[in-house]
Each structure stands twice: as structure tokens, then as C-alpha cells.
Write an enzyme that holds these catalytic residues in place. Structure first.
Site, mmCIF file in Angstrom:
data_model
loop_
_atom_site.group_PDB
_atom_site.id
_atom_site.type_symbol
_atom_site.label_atom_id
_atom_site.label_comp_id
_atom_site.label_asym_id
_atom_site.label_seq_id
_atom_site.Cartn_x
_atom_site.Cartn_y
_atom_site.Cartn_z
ATOM 1 N N GLY A 291 0.759 -1.240 0.000
ATOM 2 C CA GLY A 291 0.000 0.000 0.000
ATOM 3 C C GLY A 291 0.788 1.288 0.000
ATOM 4 N N GLU B 209 4.093 -6.664 1.742
ATOM 5 C CA GLU B 209 3.553 -7.084 0.434
ATOM 6 C C GLU B 209 3.519 -5.915 -0.537
ATOM 7 O OE1 GLU B 209 -0.366 -8.415 1.501
ATOM 8 O OE2 GLU B 209 0.342 -10.357 2.209
ATOM 9 N N PRO B 210 4.658 -5.352 -0.873
ATOM 10 C CA PRO B 210 4.644 -4.190 -1.764
ATOM 11 C C PRO B 210 4.364 -4.594 -3.204
ATOM 12 C CG PRO B 210 6.891 -4.868 -1.370
ATOM 13 C CD PRO B 210 6.025 -5.774 -0.535
ATOM 14 N N GLY B 211 3.530 -3.846 -3.870
ATOM 15 C CA GLY B 211 3.324 -4.050 -5.304
ATOM 16 C C GLY B 211 3.815 -2.819 -6.043
ATOM 17 N N ARG C 82 -5.517 2.882 -15.756
ATOM 18 C CA ARG C 82 -5.591 3.620 -14.486
ATOM 19 C C ARG C 82 -6.228 5.007 -14.601
ATOM 20 N NH1 ARG C 82 -1.522 4.979 -11.912
ATOM 21 N NH2 ARG C 82 -2.444 4.643 -9.880
ATOM 22 N N TYR D 65 -9.463 5.153 -12.244
ATOM 23 C CA TYR D 65 -9.497 5.973 -11.044
ATOM 24 C C TYR D 65 -8.761 7.295 -11.173
ATOM 25 C CZ TYR D 65 -6.613 1.723 -9.971
ATOM 26 O OH TYR D 65 -5.816 0.614 -10.019
ATOM 27 N N CYS E 14 -13.187 4.115 -28.591
ATOM 28 C CA CYS E 14 -14.438 4.856 -28.704
ATOM 29 C C CYS E 14 -15.147 4.989 -27.367
ATOM 30 C CB CYS E 14 -15.339 4.172 -29.733
ATOM 31 S SG CYS E 14 -14.544 4.132 -31.329
HETATM 32 C C1 LIG Z 1 -2.982 -5.238 -3.851
HETATM 33 C C2 LIG Z 1 -2.433 -5.857 -2.632
HETATM 34 C C3 LIG Z 1 -1.126 -5.565 -2.228
HETATM 35 C C4 LIG Z 1 -0.233 -4.599 -2.956
HETATM 36 O O1 LIG Z 1 -0.681 -3.280 -2.893
HETATM 37 P P1 LIG Z 1 0.254 -2.080 -3.364
HETATM 38 O O2 LIG Z 1 -0.538 -0.873 -3.111
HETATM 39 O O3 LIG Z 1 0.528 -2.291 -4.820
HETATM 40 O O4 LIG Z 1 1.499 -2.144 -2.556
HETATM 41 C C5 LIG Z 1 -0.652 -6.200 -1.103
HETATM 42 N N1 LIG Z 1 -1.413 -7.075 -0.391
HETATM 43 C C6 LIG Z 1 -2.682 -7.368 -0.755
HETATM 44 C C7 LIG Z 1 -3.456 -8.335 0.047
HETATM 45 C C8 LIG Z 1 -3.225 -6.780 -1.882
HETATM 46 O O5 LIG Z 1 -4.477 -7.076 -2.240
#
Ligand SMILES: *Cc1c(COP(=O)(O)O)cnc(C)c1O
Length: 424
Positions: A244, A279-281, A319, A323, A349
Site C-alpha cells: 500500500g 507485500e509491496p506491489g 488507471r 481511477y 471509442c
Molecule cells: C494489492 C495488494 C497488495 C499490494 O498493494 P500495493 O498498493 O501495490 O502495494 C498487497 N497485499 C494485498 C493483500 C493486496 O491485495
């Protein structure tokens, strides 16, 4: 911080000119930087290692949904990254990329029995349970398999956060996790079962969070619950802190640094003697990717509106339409001349196929190349073939080498996937 810079007046991905990639693979295309992925992972790893006392041997589990390309996952796996997954497909991708099962977390609000069985079968590290109904099904599946998977209970700490309502996950009405009191009951239920082993708690309150205070509030909830659970005789050895953390999508914004974020987590978890997971994305992948696109034409309308029509569209990068996300747009070969305001649009379109309104850019004309920065997370993974536009290729750069890591399908590929009904 990223490795997409101007060199001799032309934008490069590390040492590779983006114009070269555009000429060889065509546009639009996603281009990822290995050095940037490594840098972001390394910053987080170093911060976690500096706080070993509070965080244990913390697991960094990349959220596969942010960028699921096998070469991207393999790049991170080689650095020691784990994977946070939300479907059987993502678990399969992580395994195929070299992430060992013991570093894979299975999250998600609606896992099917088949997916749960698959996760148990391959031996994932932990299954994050998000509801009582899911815990019951998991126990039944594990019972049938004579297995005993490790589970964490996902808590909804009732702190909403995130850059947009559609990416908030920790508020009371959001569908994820269970409230603290219910989590306590589920933990006890899991403890009483001989078919799951509760190991800890998990939370994930939202995405693109640019303020540490909601994250800290959520971690405090986990801390207090850990103490309460232990007071009731339950073992709690792992805390999954979710992802997050926000990233800078434009030069002006400065979200908290990974070091400050991890230091805050360490402060909250101090003395608990747990193993943390992050859990970084977005944090790892967003600024490690650009969407490379060519200008089809500039529409100068009689009402004074100027539209920059690109060959990339909302189906390639969703994106902004989904949002209202902001992506910086840069010219690959910026020429001199006065900046102008453009409405930047794609060919799809839909009015929603608008990347930016009144964006100030250097003068651009047909055939010029541009990039959207910050497109390495939630970009290619969300793409579709809307308007029958084939999925676009992905390219990975590493220094002066580069490789196509997902080729562009041909139109034949696209049509051949659909057999006609036999009565036609
Ligand atoms: C989407 C998600 C993440 C990653 O979120 P980011 O904002 O990209 O860091 C981590 N854990 C869970 C459970 C998620 O659903």
C-alpha cells in the site's frame, strides 16, 4: 527514483534508447527497468534488515497483481523476493518464475475450494483467511487432503486509506478481511482445528497511501490483537503488514520513504518477537516501467481544443480511466519550442479514453514518441483487448541489453482463439 533518463537529448531505459525499442517492437509497448526493480527491492530489503530485531527475518512478498510478467517476477525472485498472490494463476506464475512455495502468501477475498486445494498442494507459506465462511471451507479442504496449512487471519482494522475510493481496502464497508473482534473468534476456531495452524494476523488497508499515519494505526491494531491473542493462550508468530505504500507519480510529490515506512513498522512491532511480512506491489514496480506510445496525429479543433491522439489507449493503461490516476507524460525526443496544453487521448471509442486534460507538454507532432511514466504497476496486468486491440508487448531492459518478455500477438492469434459455434 528510476532509470528512465535523457541521454544526448533522447530518453533511454537504462542504456537502451527507447526509440530503438519502438522501432524494433513497435508501439505501444511496456518497457521495464531491471535496475529500478533491483533498487526498489534493495531499499526495502536493507530497511527490513536494519530492523531485524523488531521484524525478524522479514519476508518481502511482491504483490503479483501489480505486475505478473514472468521475467519481472523472476528478476525479483532472484533477489530473494517472495510473492503475494490472489489467485491460482498468480501462484502458478510465481512458482514458474522461481519463487519458492515457502515464500508465497495466498491472499484474496474469494478463493475457490479448487484454488485452496492447489495452494495446499504446492505448499505455500501461508493462506490469509478473510472470512469465517472461508475458514470453514479451508478446514474442510485441508481435512480432505489430510493437510494442515498455516493460516493468518486478515483483519479489517477499520482505517480507510489510499489514493482513491476504489483502492481503499481497510474501511468498515470494504469487502476485505474481518473486524478485530471477529478475527479473535476466527483465530480461536482455527486454533481448535487440527487441519489448520494459525500463525498470525494480516492486514492491507489500501493502495497509493502517501501518509504513514493510517498504516501505523492499522499496525497498532495488529499489535494489540497479538497481545490479546497471546493473553488467551494463542501462538502468534507472524504479522503480515500488507502493501500500500504510495509512490511519486509526478516530480512534485514525496511519499514517505521505504526506510521511514519500515522504521515505523519496527517501532510498532518492537518487542513482539514476530516475523513481519511486507507485500509491496506498486512500490517495487510502478516507477520501474513506462508505457511507450507514438503520436498518431494532433487534432487542432476550430473551438481551440488540441487533442494529442496516441496509439496507446485505455485498454492498454486503464488507471486514468478507472481511477483518475495521474501519469507523467514525457517526450522521448523533446525538441525545443514552446510548451502547449494538450488533451491526451487514445483511439478507443469512449470519452473515458482520455489520459490527461490540458496537460502542458513540449510541442509534439505525428510519429513522435512519448512515454507514460509510473506504468510498471497496474499497467499491463489490467490491459484488455477492448476495441479488438491486441494486448501490447512487454520489454525488459537490463543495462544495455533488452528482451521482449511478452510478444505482441498477431491479429491471427487474436482471431484464432475463438472457435465458431458448430452451427455457424
Ligand atoms: C494489492 C495488494 C497488495 C499490494 O498493494 P500495493 O498498493 O501495490 O502495494 C498487497 N497485499 C494485498 C493483500 C493486496 O491485495
Amino acid at each position: 527514483m528510476h532509470h528512465f533518463d535523457l541521454k544526448n537529448g533522447a530518453l533511454h531505459a537504462e542504456d537502451v534508447p527507447l526509440e530503438l525499442i519502438a522501432d524494433e517492437v513497435g508501439t505501444p509497448a511496456y518497457v521495464y527497468s531491471t535496475a529500478t526493480l533491483k533498487r526498489h527491492y534493495g531499499l526495502l530489503r536493507a530497511a527490513a534488515d536494519a530492523h531485524r530485531e523488531a521484524l525478524g527475518e522479514a519476508l518481502i512478498a511482491f504483490a503479483v497483481k501489480a505486475n505478473a510478467n514472468l521475467s519481472v517476477l523472476a528478476t525479483l525472485a532472484k533477489l530473494g523476493s517472495g510473492a503475494d498472490t490472489v489467485s491460482e494463476g498468480e501462484i502458478r506464475r510465481a512458482l514458474a518464475s522461481g519463487v519458492p512455495a515457502e515464500r508465497i502468501i495466498f491472499s484474496g477475498v474469494g478463493k475457490t475450494d479448487m484454488e485452496l486445494a492447489f495452494a495446499i498442494g504446492v505448499g505455500v507459506r501461508q493462506i490469509n483467511v478473510e472470512s469465517g465462511a472461508e475458514l470453514d471451507r479451508l478446514i474442510a479442504v485441508a481435512h480432505a487432503m489430510d493437510a494442515r496449512p498455516a493460516v493468518a487471519i486478515r483483519v479489517n482494522p477499520n482505517v480507510g486509506a489510499g489514493g482513491h475510493a476504489k483502492i481503499t481496502t481497510g474501511g468498515k464497508g470494504d469487502k476485505f478481511g474481518v473486524p478485530a473482534d471477529e478475527a479473535m473468534r476466527l483465530y480461536a476456531r482455527a486454533s481448535a482445528s487440527s487441519h489448520v495452524t494459525p500463525v498470525g494476523l494480516a492486514c492491507h488497508i489500501g493502495s497509493q497511501i502517501v501518509d504513514l499515519s493510517p498504516l501505523e494505526a492499522a499496525f497498532q491494531v495488529l499489535r494489540q490483537m497479538t497481545l490479546d491473542l497471546r493473553a488467551h493462550g494463542h501462538a502468534v508468530t507472524r504479522l503480515d503488514l500488507g502493501g500500500g505504500l504510495g509512490v511519486p507519480y509526478s516530480g512534485g510529490s514525496t511519499p514517505p520513504s521505504p526506510a521511514d515506512y519500515v522504521a515505523m513498522a519496527a517501532r510498532v512491532l518492537q518487542g513482539l518477537d514476530v516475523e513481519a511480512a511486507f507485500e509491496p506491489g506498486r512500490l517495487l514496480a510502478a516507477n520501474a516501467g513506462v508505457l511507450l506510445s507514438r503520436v498518431i496525429q494532433v487534432n487542432e479543433r476550430s473551438d481551440g481544443q488540441r487533442f494529442l491522439v496516441l496509439d496507446a489507449a485505455m485498454n492498454d493503461l486503464m488507471r486514468p480511466a478507472l481511477y483518475d490516476a495521474f501519469h507523467d507524460i514525457r517526450a522521448v525526443q523533446p525538441l525545443g519550442g514552446e510548451d502547449q496544453a494538450y488533451n491526451v487521448v487514445g483511439p478507443v471509442c469512449e470519452t473515458g479514453d482520455t489520459f490527461a486534460r490540458d496537460r502542458i507538454l513540449p510541442p509534439l507532432e505525428a510519429d513522435d514518441l512519448v512515454v507514460f511514466t509510473g506504468a510498471g504497476a497496474y499497467g499491463a496486468v489490467m490491459a484488455s483487448e477492448y476495441n479488438s486491440r491486441p494486448l501490447i508487448p512487454e520489454v525488459l531492459v537490463d543495462g544495455d541489453r533488452w528482451a521482449v518478455i511478452r510478444p505482441r500477438p498477431t491479429y491471427e492469434d487474436m482471431l484464432d482463439r475463438e472457435p465458431f459455434a458448430d452451427w455457424l
